[in-house]
Design a protein around this motif. Structure first.
Motif, PDB file in Angstrom:
ATOM      1  N   GLU A 360       4.946   6.082 -10.580  1.00  0.00           N
ATOM      2  CA  GLU A 360       3.361   6.500  -9.828  1.00  0.00           C
ATOM      3  C   GLU A 360       3.900   5.946  -7.783  1.00  0.00           C
ATOM      4  O   GLU A 360       3.277   6.474  -7.344  1.00  0.00           O
ATOM      5  CB  GLU A 360       2.270   5.854 -10.103  1.00  0.00           C
ATOM      6  CG  GLU A 360       2.201   6.286 -11.535  1.00  0.00           C
ATOM      7  CD  GLU A 360       1.359   7.752 -11.493  1.00  0.00           C
ATOM      8  OE1 GLU A 360       0.775   8.378 -10.115  1.00  0.00           O
ATOM      9  OE2 GLU A 360       1.451   8.924 -12.324  1.00  0.00           O
ATOM     10  N   ASP A 361       5.086   5.009  -8.006  1.00  0.00           N
ATOM     11  CA  ASP A 361       5.139   4.653  -6.499  1.00  0.00           C
ATOM     12  C   ASP A 361       5.643   4.773  -5.872  1.00  0.00           C
ATOM     13  O   ASP A 361       5.473   5.532  -4.427  1.00  0.00           O
ATOM     14  CB  ASP A 361       6.025   2.984  -6.615  1.00  0.00           C
ATOM     15  CG  ASP A 361       4.908   2.174  -7.157  1.00  0.00           C
ATOM     16  OD1 ASP A 361       3.285   2.347  -6.882  1.00  0.00           O
ATOM     17  OD2 ASP A 361       5.592   0.805  -7.831  1.00  0.00           O
ATOM     18  N   ALA A 362       6.547   5.956  -6.306  1.00  0.00           N
ATOM     19  CA  ALA A 362       7.646   6.678  -6.178  1.00  0.00           C
ATOM     20  C   ALA A 362       6.262   7.599  -5.124  1.00  0.00           C
ATOM     21  O   ALA A 362       6.399   8.392  -4.272  1.00  0.00           O
ATOM     22  CB  ALA A 362       8.986   7.164  -6.144  1.00  0.00           C
ATOM     23  N   PHE A 364       3.641   8.299  -4.487  1.00  0.00           N
ATOM     24  CA  PHE A 364       2.649   7.815  -3.943  1.00  0.00           C
ATOM     25  C   PHE A 364       3.162   8.335  -2.460  1.00  0.00           C
ATOM     26  O   PHE A 364       2.790   8.637  -1.298  1.00  0.00           O
ATOM     27  CB  PHE A 364       1.754   6.830  -3.799  1.00  0.00           C
ATOM     28  CG  PHE A 364       1.027   6.314  -2.477  1.00  0.00           C
ATOM     29  CD1 PHE A 364      -0.128   6.927  -2.413  1.00  0.00           C
ATOM     30  CD2 PHE A 364       1.378   5.663  -1.810  1.00  0.00           C
ATOM     31  CE1 PHE A 364      -0.910   6.779  -1.160  1.00  0.00           C
ATOM     32  CE2 PHE A 364       0.224   4.811  -1.116  1.00  0.00           C
ATOM     33  CZ  PHE A 364      -1.310   5.596  -0.121  1.00  0.00           C
ATOM     34  N   TYR A 365       4.241   7.367  -2.573  1.00  0.00           N
ATOM     35  CA  TYR A 365       5.276   7.404  -1.352  1.00  0.00           C
ATOM     36  C   TYR A 365       5.324   8.490  -0.677  1.00  0.00           C
ATOM     37  O   TYR A 365       5.549   8.714   0.238  1.00  0.00           O
ATOM     38  CB  TYR A 365       6.736   6.031  -1.185  1.00  0.00           C
ATOM     39  CG  TYR A 365       7.192   6.068  -0.046  1.00  0.00           C
ATOM     40  CD1 TYR A 365       7.450   5.025   0.290  1.00  0.00           C
ATOM     41  CD2 TYR A 365       8.634   7.166  -0.243  1.00  0.00           C
ATOM     42  CE1 TYR A 365       7.989   4.458   1.338  1.00  0.00           C
ATOM     43  CE2 TYR A 365       9.010   6.859   1.244  1.00  0.00           C
ATOM     44  CZ  TYR A 365       9.144   5.475   2.148  1.00  0.00           C
ATOM     45  OH  TYR A 365       9.344   5.705   2.957  1.00  0.00           O
ATOM     46  N   MET A 366       5.928   9.125  -1.096  1.00  0.00           N
ATOM     47  CA  MET A 366       6.530  10.551  -1.244  1.00  0.00           C
ATOM     48  C   MET A 366       4.948  11.764  -0.540  1.00  0.00           C
ATOM     49  O   MET A 366       5.005  12.092   0.179  1.00  0.00           O
ATOM     50  CB  MET A 366       7.004  11.461  -2.320  1.00  0.00           C
ATOM     51  CG  MET A 366       8.020  11.346  -2.738  1.00  0.00           C
ATOM     52  SD  MET A 366       8.660  11.061  -4.237  1.00  0.00           S
ATOM     53  CE  MET A 366      10.235  12.927  -3.692  1.00  0.00           C
TER      54      MET A 366
ATOM     55  N   ARG B  50      -4.313   6.070  -1.725  1.00  0.00           N
ATOM     56  CA  ARG B  50      -4.211   6.173  -3.357  1.00  0.00           C
ATOM     57  C   ARG B  50      -4.805   6.355  -4.141  1.00  0.00           C
ATOM     58  O   ARG B  50      -5.977   5.623  -3.941  1.00  0.00           O
ATOM     59  CB  ARG B  50      -3.178   4.538  -3.045  1.00  0.00           C
ATOM     60  CG  ARG B  50      -2.223   4.477  -4.166  1.00  0.00           C
ATOM     61  CD  ARG B  50      -1.379   2.692  -4.272  1.00  0.00           C
ATOM     62  NE  ARG B  50      -0.688   2.819  -5.571  1.00  0.00           N
ATOM     63  CZ  ARG B  50       0.660   2.254  -5.249  1.00  0.00           C
ATOM     64  NH1 ARG B  50       1.124   1.875  -4.878  1.00  0.00           N
ATOM     65  NH2 ARG B  50       1.587   2.000  -6.100  1.00  0.00           N
ATOM     66  N   PRO B  72      -3.731  12.698   0.319  1.00  0.00           N
ATOM     67  CA  PRO B  72      -2.661  11.457   0.418  1.00  0.00           C
ATOM     68  C   PRO B  72      -1.475  12.573   1.261  1.00  0.00           C
ATOM     69  O   PRO B  72      -1.781  11.876   2.963  1.00  0.00           O
ATOM     70  CB  PRO B  72      -1.923  10.757  -0.078  1.00  0.00           C
ATOM     71  CG  PRO B  72      -2.518  10.807  -2.051  1.00  0.00           C
ATOM     72  CD  PRO B  72      -3.233  11.934  -1.783  1.00  0.00           C
ATOM     73  N   PHE B  84       5.756   1.058   5.237  1.00  0.00           N
ATOM     74  CA  PHE B  84       5.107   0.307   3.939  1.00  0.00           C
ATOM     75  C   PHE B  84       5.774  -0.939   3.876  1.00  0.00           C
ATOM     76  O   PHE B  84       6.180  -0.962   4.425  1.00  0.00           O
ATOM     77  CB  PHE B  84       5.826   0.907   2.569  1.00  0.00           C
ATOM     78  CG  PHE B  84       4.781   2.087   2.269  1.00  0.00           C
ATOM     79  CD1 PHE B  84       4.641   3.150   2.465  1.00  0.00           C
ATOM     80  CD2 PHE B  84       4.104   1.939   0.955  1.00  0.00           C
ATOM     81  CE1 PHE B  84       4.325   5.043   1.946  1.00  0.00           C
ATOM     82  CE2 PHE B  84       3.516   3.526   0.222  1.00  0.00           C
ATOM     83  CZ  PHE B  84       3.820   4.663   1.339  1.00  0.00           C
ATOM     84  N   MET B  88       9.857   2.288  -0.692  1.00  0.00           N
ATOM     85  CA  MET B  88      10.507   2.681  -1.948  1.00  0.00           C
ATOM     86  C   MET B  88      12.103   3.111  -2.143  1.00  0.00           C
ATOM     87  O   MET B  88      11.935   3.144  -1.522  1.00  0.00           O
ATOM     88  CB  MET B  88       9.345   4.105  -2.831  1.00  0.00           C
ATOM     89  CG  MET B  88       8.416   3.822  -3.784  1.00  0.00           C
ATOM     90  SD  MET B  88       7.717   1.938  -4.151  1.00  0.00           S
ATOM     91  CE  MET B  88       6.436   1.972  -3.320  1.00  0.00           C
ATOM     92  N   GLU B  89      12.351   2.781  -3.392  1.00  0.00           N
ATOM     93  CA  GLU B  89      13.508   3.955  -3.399  1.00  0.00           C
ATOM     94  C   GLU B  89      13.488   4.941  -3.912  1.00  0.00           C
ATOM     95  O   GLU B  89      12.892   4.639  -4.938  1.00  0.00           O
ATOM     96  CB  GLU B  89      14.674   2.737  -4.110  1.00  0.00           C
ATOM     97  CG  GLU B  89      14.801   1.490  -3.157  1.00  0.00           C
ATOM     98  CD  GLU B  89      15.864   0.756  -4.286  1.00  0.00           C
ATOM     99  OE1 GLU B  89      16.660   0.930  -4.750  1.00  0.00           O
ATOM    100  OE2 GLU B  89      16.201  -0.482  -3.771  1.00  0.00           O
ATOM    101  N   ILE B  90      14.256   5.677  -3.882  1.00  0.00           N
ATOM    102  CA  ILE B  90      14.206   7.187  -4.932  1.00  0.00           C
ATOM    103  C   ILE B  90      15.160   7.160  -5.263  1.00  0.00           C
ATOM    104  O   ILE B  90      16.206   8.144  -4.154  1.00  0.00           O
ATOM    105  CB  ILE B  90      13.485   8.487  -3.746  1.00  0.00           C
ATOM    106  CG1 ILE B  90      11.803   7.830  -3.069  1.00  0.00           C
ATOM    107  CG2 ILE B  90      12.856   9.644  -4.618  1.00  0.00           C
ATOM    108  CD1 ILE B  90      11.407   9.078  -2.520  1.00  0.00           C
ATOM    109  N   PHE B  98      15.149  14.192   1.707  1.00  0.00           N
ATOM    110  CA  PHE B  98      13.825  13.821   1.756  1.00  0.00           C
ATOM    111  C   PHE B  98      13.246  14.027   3.209  1.00  0.00           C
ATOM    112  O   PHE B  98      11.927  14.624   3.325  1.00  0.00           O
ATOM    113  CB  PHE B  98      13.689  12.426   0.907  1.00  0.00           C
ATOM    114  CG  PHE B  98      12.407  11.989   0.952  1.00  0.00           C
ATOM    115  CD1 PHE B  98      11.641  12.556   0.566  1.00  0.00           C
ATOM    116  CD2 PHE B  98      12.082  11.115   2.145  1.00  0.00           C
ATOM    117  CE1 PHE B  98       9.997  11.892   0.331  1.00  0.00           C
ATOM    118  CE2 PHE B  98      10.581  10.555   1.584  1.00  0.00           C
ATOM    119  CZ  PHE B  98       9.637  11.012   1.288  1.00  0.00           C
ATOM    120  N   ALA B 102       9.471  16.118   3.900  1.00  0.00           N
ATOM    121  CA  ALA B 102       8.912  15.930   4.242  1.00  0.00           C
ATOM    122  C   ALA B 102       8.241  15.804   5.854  1.00  0.00           C
ATOM    123  O   ALA B 102       6.850  16.223   5.750  1.00  0.00           O
ATOM    124  CB  ALA B 102       8.725  14.495   4.011  1.00  0.00           C
TER     125      ALA B 102
END
Ligand code: ATP
Ligand code: MG
Lengths: 412, 248
Positions: A360-362, A364-366, B50, B72, B84, B88-90, B98, B102
């Protein structure tokens, strides 16, 4: 052949018995195979290794007749761009293209196997052996590197049951790529038995694409004998079906051989995919890498069972298995059963298994970066399954696999 | 530009933002300082939409448009950007692909054309240079295995690429070396424009030496308890939060 094998036969059993009796040239080995099947029956959930994939329950409900020959027009394969040498097995009937054969490939119809000793306890394999008199035979001659891949398209567009066998030999120091697709919108049960011999120093890449319609019931067994310094590399993709199980049985008969067995399953609502494998290490210094990634959506079910069996003689075995499941709904299921059975003392063997939801964190980030919910989810799922696809060394094959993953994502 | 009126936000049933009001006019840079756990990140997540951040009262508008009803990604397309606190790591997603996905998603949502592959590469190379990230980093999976400071640099790279109309920077300066701190200042100062606004969350005066804020607010226990000019940050550095929290 007597008619008393089954006591109170079901409609399916009676249908199979009739189909078996109608076959000519049944010697006692075929009869013995049919008897083994009759005793064991189709595997059901109470049998070890079949808890999550109950073929008895699913196949029992089908028309108890053999699938008809189909005259449907068959669209070009997604792999056509690789210029493969194409063979079709349509509802169990082999059609070899009259296309020019790649140099060093022998191809024809030959006598089927009358037994596979390692698989005598396997109900579906016994039935397959009992039912097939002829098999598709492919031999890659010694030292030859096939210039084009071999494509075997299993097309199931009928109802009822059908069976086929393929016998493949990749002779010493030869190299070949075999792509198998399981296709068709039929509602029957198809059993395919693949027997492969990868001789000393040979290399075989096998790609499997399970993409039948939702109603198909498929069982495919690939039993590979891998000799010294040979390699067997397999990558499979499955979008499941009513019930589909792709089994791989590898025996390392020689030293210093290598195998990889990777699979990605993207299982939509109401579908079922099962990848089951068993690798038997009989000789020293063999290496195996196995990676499975399973995504299940809706009421999809993804089964992964992997077993490494290391015999006493098989010192210096190096084997690793990883299975990761991604569940996209509360009712989707992932069933993993990794197993190690080790009788040698100087080995490196490991397995790992995880299951979880999308991060879920990823997500939201995206989304903060501008991707909508669907795009963000698709990108994460693609990345998850993409790890298996990324292991494919052939760029052309990799591109088709990637396209299949995207096709699945778009259909969700 | 950004107008927050009497905002109340609950997380898991606990009220974290307790009637917060704040206005950042176009062209201004505001800083928020406040003790750990006072609700700074909660505010930034709430502003960017969020899930699980339940707004129980108040309103938020960007350039007169209500933000709270937007997803969002819709807010992102309006030009709202969050750097942030913990990027995050993806895994499995390439950095270049990416950032391009985006950027194009935002452009598409605004009815603009996609950026061409060539223009994109040129742009990201240019911004990566500013952010202090080499080409090798751009070829890796997004943030995977990056150091804390490198992840913050990646946030600045994206901010520089997206050119947001309103940027919230949640402790971008924490964990940065001295050169990187200056780089953050440069990126913000280059973007400063009469039509843009910034909300900079920080614990230290240091970044504010590079970025002269128009206003400094102290957030404590879910509310703004004191606002002032740039001097307020220097005062805080010397004396701490205690006097302001007590006074409030
Ligand atoms: N998901 C959550 N569930 C429960 N409590 C939460 C959750 N997220 C935040 N909180 C609580 O809300 C409060 C504010 O947290 P927040 O992260 O906004 O603080 P902060 O001001 O950003 O702190 P810091 O300076 O340490 O970054 C804290 O007490 C925190 O524990
Ligand atoms: Mg915070």
């Amino acid at each position: 052949m007597s008619n008393t094998l089954f006591i109170n036969p079901t409609a399916l059993e009676a249908g199979l018995q009739a189909a078996f009796s109608a076959r000519n040239k049944s010697d006692e080995r075929h009869a013995a195979a049919f008897e083994r099947f009759a005793r064991a029956g189709l595997p059901n959930r109470r049998i070890e290794g079949w808890k999550w994939s109950d073929f008895n329950a699913s196949v029992r409900a089908l028309d108890p007749v053999e699938a008809f020959a189909s005259d449907a027009v068959i669209a070009p394969s997604a792999f056509a761009g690789l210029k493969p040498f194409e063979i079709q097995i349509v509802n169990g009937r082999v059609v070899i293209s009259d296309d020019e054969r790649p140099e060093g490939l022998r191809c024809g119809v030959m006598d089927a196997m009358a037994t596979i000793p390692e698989l005598e306890a396997h109900g579906i394999v016994s039935l397959n052996v009992a039912m097939n008199r002829k098999a598709l035979g492919l031999t890659v001659e010694e030292g030859v590197s096939l210039a084009r891949p071999i494509l075997i398209r299993h097309i199931n567009d009928g109802a009822g049951f059908s069976f086929a066998q393929t016998l493949i030999k990749v002779d010493c120091n030869a190299k070949a790529q075999i792509i198998e697709t399981y296709e068709g919108e039929g509602a029957g049960f198809y059993s395919h038995l693949n027997h492969m011999a990868v001789r000393d120093g040979a290399s075989l890449q096998r790609y499997v694409m399970q993409e039948t319609g939702a109603s198909n019931i498929v069982h495919a067994m690939c039993a590979a004998k891998v000799d010294a310094e040979a390699s067997f590399d397999q990558t499979s993709f499955s979008s499941g079906s009513a019930l589909s199980r792709h089994e791989t049985l590898v025996h390392f008969w020689g030293k210093d051989a290598e195998a990889s067995i990777n699979s990605a399953a993207l299982v939509g609502d109401g579908r079922h995919s099962d990848f089951t494998s068993h690798v038997v290490f009989k000789e020293e210094n063999c290496v195996t890498r196995q990676l499975h990634k399973g995504v299940a959506a809706g009421r999809g079910r993804n089964v992964f069972q992997g077993k490494f069996e290391v015999e006493r003689k098989a010192q210096k075995t190096d084997a690793q298995m990883t299975a990761n499941a991604l569940l996209l709904s509360d009712v989707a299921e992932a069933n993993h059963k990794p197993e190690l059975e080790i009788y040698a003392d100087d080995v490196e063997c490991a397995h790992g298994s995880t299951a979880g939801a999308l991060d879920e964190d990823a997500l939201f980030y995206m989304r903060q970066r501008g991707l909508n919910d669907r795009e963000a989810r698709a990108l994460l799922i693609e990345a998850f399954a993409g790890e298996v696809v990324g292991e494919i060394t052939d760029e052309g094959v990799e591109a088709v696999f990637r396209a299949k993953v995207n096709e699945w994502l778009e259909a969700q | 530009m950004l107008n927050i009126e009497n905002l109340r936000v609950s997380v898991d049933g606990a009220e974290i933002i307790k009637g917060l009001s704040l206005n950042v006019p176009a062209g201004e840079v505001h800083a928020i300082m406040g003790p750990n756990g006072s609700g700074k990140s909660t505010l930034s997540y709430c502003l960017t939409g969020r899930d699980d951040y339940e707004v129980t009262g108040g309103s938020v508008a960007l350039d007169g448009e209500d933000l709270l009803d937007l997803d969002p990604d819709e807010r992102a397309a309006k030009g709202l950007f969050l750097s942030f606190q913990h990027p995050m790591e993806i895994p499995g997603v390439q950095t270049m692909s990416f950032v391009r996905t985006a950027l194009n998603a935002q452009r598409k949502a605004r009815g603009e054309d996609e950026i061409s592959a060539a223009d994109f590469i040129k742009l990201i190379r240019e911004k990566a240079k500013i952010a202090g990230l080499d080409d090798a980093k751009l070829k890796r999976q997004f943030n995977v295995g990056f150091s804390g400071g490198e992840k913050k640099r990646m946030e600045m790279l994206q901010m520089a690429m997206f050119e947001p109309t309103f940027a919230i920077m949640d402790e971008t300066d924490s964990g940065l070396d001295i050169d990187a701190l200056k780089m953050v200042g440069d990126v913000v100062n280059a973007l400063r424009a009469p039509s843009r606004g910034f909300l900079i969350i920080t614990h230290y005066q240091r970044l504010l030496e590079y970025i002269q804020p128009d206003r400094v607010h102290i957030l404590a226990d879910g509310k703004i308890v004191k606002s002032g000019g740039a001097a307020l940050a220097r005062e805080l550095e010397k004396s701490g939060y205690e006097q302001f929290i007590k006074a409030a």
